[in-house]
Design an enzyme around this catalytic site. Sequence first.
Site, PDB file in Angstrom:
ATOM      1  N   LEU A  58       0.652  -1.138  -0.101  1.00 18.71           N
ATOM      2  CA  LEU A  58      -0.129  -0.076   0.005  1.00 18.71           C
ATOM      3  C   LEU A  58       0.872   1.265   0.104  1.00 18.71           C
ATOM      4  CD1 LEU A  58      -2.424  -1.550   2.520  1.00 18.71           C
ATOM      5  CD2 LEU A  58      -3.014  -0.764   0.354  1.00 18.71           C
ATOM      6  N   PRO A  59       0.364   2.359  -0.097  1.00 22.30           N
ATOM      7  CA  PRO A  59       1.332   3.609  -0.440  1.00 22.30           C
ATOM      8  C   PRO A  59       1.818   4.129   0.933  1.00 22.30           C
ATOM      9  CG  PRO A  59      -1.007   3.767  -1.332  1.00 22.30           C
ATOM     10  CD  PRO A  59      -1.101   2.697  -0.735  1.00 22.30           C
ATOM     11  N   LYS A  66      15.540  -0.018   4.498  1.00 24.03           N
ATOM     12  CA  LYS A  66      14.941   0.604   3.475  1.00 24.03           C
ATOM     13  C   LYS A  66      15.242   2.194   3.441  1.00 24.03           C
ATOM     14  CE  LYS A  66      12.183   1.399  -0.108  1.00 24.03           C
ATOM     15  NZ  LYS A  66      12.766   1.188  -1.813  1.00 24.03           N
ATOM     16  N   LYS A 113       8.918  11.198  -0.042  1.00 25.57           N
ATOM     17  CA  LYS A 113       8.238  10.623   0.688  1.00 25.57           C
ATOM     18  C   LYS A 113       9.065   9.516   1.615  1.00 25.57           C
ATOM     19  CE  LYS A 113       5.929   6.111   1.251  1.00 25.57           C
ATOM     20  NZ  LYS A 113       5.637   4.815   0.850  1.00 25.57           N
TER      21      LYS A 113
HETATM   22  P1  NAD Z   1       0.654   2.734  -5.850  1.00 26.73           P
HETATM   23  O1  NAD Z   1      -0.233   4.087  -5.445  1.00 26.73           O
HETATM   24  O2  NAD Z   1       0.738   2.322  -7.469  1.00 26.73           O
HETATM   25  O3  NAD Z   1      -0.510   1.530  -5.468  1.00 26.73           O
HETATM   26  C1  NAD Z   1      -1.019   1.230  -4.291  1.00 26.73           C
HETATM   27  C2  NAD Z   1      -2.420   0.512  -4.286  1.00 26.73           C
HETATM   28  O4  NAD Z   1      -2.895   0.704  -3.327  1.00 26.73           O
HETATM   29  C3  NAD Z   1      -3.288   1.238  -5.358  1.00 26.73           C
HETATM   30  O5  NAD Z   1      -3.755   0.314  -6.008  1.00 26.73           O
HETATM   31  C4  NAD Z   1      -4.588   1.828  -4.485  1.00 26.73           C
HETATM   32  O6  NAD Z   1      -5.811   1.619  -5.091  1.00 26.73           O
HETATM   33  C5  NAD Z   1      -4.250   0.712  -3.246  1.00 26.73           C
HETATM   34  N1  NAD Z   1      -5.036   1.347  -1.913  1.00 26.73           N
HETATM   35  C6  NAD Z   1      -4.850   2.341  -1.449  1.00 26.73           C
HETATM   36  N2  NAD Z   1      -5.382   2.311  -0.383  1.00 26.73           N
HETATM   37  C7  NAD Z   1      -6.084   1.223  -0.161  1.00 26.73           C
HETATM   38  C8  NAD Z   1      -6.925   0.580   0.820  1.00 26.73           C
HETATM   39  N3  NAD Z   1      -7.444   1.353   1.876  1.00 26.73           N
HETATM   40  N4  NAD Z   1      -7.574  -0.652   0.532  1.00 26.73           N
HETATM   41  C9  NAD Z   1      -7.020  -1.392  -0.615  1.00 26.73           C
HETATM   42  N5  NAD Z   1      -6.357  -0.649  -1.564  1.00 26.73           N
HETATM   43  C10 NAD Z   1      -5.831   0.190  -1.258  1.00 26.73           C
HETATM   44  O7  NAD Z   1       1.812   2.286  -5.086  1.00 26.73           O
HETATM   45  P2  NAD Z   1       3.066   1.567  -5.508  1.00 26.73           P
HETATM   46  O8  NAD Z   1       3.916   2.135  -6.327  1.00 26.73           O
HETATM   47  O9  NAD Z   1       2.679   0.236  -5.829  1.00 26.73           O
HETATM   48  O10 NAD Z   1       3.879   1.391  -4.086  1.00 26.73           O
HETATM   49  C11 NAD Z   1       3.549   0.764  -2.944  1.00 26.73           C
HETATM   50  C12 NAD Z   1       4.439   0.688  -2.162  1.00 26.73           C
HETATM   51  O11 NAD Z   1       5.847   0.289  -2.308  1.00 26.73           O
HETATM   52  C13 NAD Z   1       4.828   2.228  -1.574  1.00 26.73           C
HETATM   53  O12 NAD Z   1       4.948   2.033   0.123  1.00 26.73           O
HETATM   54  C14 NAD Z   1       6.067   2.899  -2.033  1.00 26.73           C
HETATM   55  O13 NAD Z   1       6.745   3.543  -1.506  1.00 26.73           O
HETATM   56  C15 NAD Z   1       6.759   1.478  -2.182  1.00 26.73           C
HETATM   57  N6  NAD Z   1       7.719   1.230  -3.235  1.00 26.73           N
HETATM   58  C16 NAD Z   1       7.400   1.448  -4.555  1.00 26.73           C
HETATM   59  C17 NAD Z   1       8.434   1.430  -5.492  1.00 26.73           C
HETATM   60  C18 NAD Z   1       8.022   2.070  -6.960  1.00 26.73           C
HETATM   61  O14 NAD Z   1       8.979   2.026  -7.775  1.00 26.73           O
HETATM   62  N7  NAD Z   1       7.011   2.295  -7.254  1.00 26.73           N
HETATM   63  C19 NAD Z   1       9.839   1.031  -5.288  1.00 26.73           C
HETATM   64  C20 NAD Z   1       9.877   0.360  -3.899  1.00 26.73           C
HETATM   65  C21 NAD Z   1       9.076   0.485  -3.108  1.00 26.73           C
END
Ligand code: NAD
Length: 299
Positions: free
Chosen positions: A64-65, A170, A245
């Site tokens: 999740l975010p 991380k 973030k």
């Molecule tokens: P994203 O925003 O693409 O996806 C998050 C998902 O969570 C979305 O589909 C959203 O609808 C869902 N969501 C939000 N609130 C919700 C709830 N209450 N119930 C159910 N679903 C819910 O984010 P992402 O890029 O997939 O990143 C996810 C995590 O991984 C973050 O913490 C980010 O910092 C970390 N991360 C991201 C990357 C990257 O390159 N994108 C790399 C390493 C780590």
Amino acid sequence: MNIAFIGLGNMGGPMARNLLKAGHAVTVFDLNKEAVAGLVGEGALSAASPAEAAREAAFVLTMLPASAHVEAVLTGLQGVLSGAQKGVPIVDCSTIDPATARRLAERCTAQGNPFADAPVSGGTGGAAAGTLTFMVGASDALFAQAQPVLQAMGKNIVHCGGTGTGQVAKICNNLLLAISMIGVSEAMTLGASLAIDAKVLAGIINTSSGRCWSADTYNPFPGVMEGVPASRGYSGGFGVDLMLKDLGLATDAAKGAHQPLMLGALAQQLYQAWSQQGQGKLDFSSIIRMYQGQGTSGG
Ligand code: NAD
């Protein structure tokens, strides 16, 4: 194994897909119906809530975010904890603050569900290819249980220590990455302004003591490397706002630990200023444009 997966975004979607490919039965939940439909089209089952997704699961994963979302999905009304059977492990792969991870671990454990933090590095490319690095904060027993599941989504599964240490690893790594990218930007721009060829300078740095990932794998100076964001106008990659973030998590954690972050605080302000200029969606290596005097108007 019957696995519940909650959070099917840029990272979670491909991760859940890799679990299906590995032969697991996956029940998914996301607020975004399109993301759910995509996974259902590939063989996943959908649930109406995190609780329902967790009810029959032998293992629960969340991606999740930020902290507030993880807290709500685990402990809220219709959250995972109101559905999961006792003993079922809950592993959160989101990047959140270590203190929240530890608090959630206590809450889950009190209810009989072991909890691990397992944030990842490797980006969306690594998520799709199943080559992520997982930094796991967990007891030895839970790590042993989680390892085979995480292996379907990643190449390096590292046990960092007890709960919260995955998040610590991380945020420390990304703190250093933010700072090193600014350092490389500063050095490369100075060199170019003093009339050395940028490729020659990068070659020297990459075989000398200034070498680092930001210089030799992800160089921010346009034209120095192929296939990096700098060679395509800083599109794709790891966004400035995502880096902000993570810097926020590092500075918050540092405040709690009474630990100064001199360069981290400065890096945070530089990325903040860059984001304010409307560049938050660009890859974080675009910070070099600040040194090149290219803000909003410079493009
Ligand atoms: P994203 O925003 O693409 O996806 C998050 C998902 O969570 C979305 O589909 C959203 O609808 C869902 N969501 C939000 N609130 C919700 C709830 N209450 N119930 C159910 N679903 C819910 O984010 P992402 O890029 O997939 O990143 C996810 C995590 O991984 C973050 O913490 C980010 O910092 C970390 N991360 C991201 C990357 C990257 O390159 N994108 C790399 C390493 C780590």
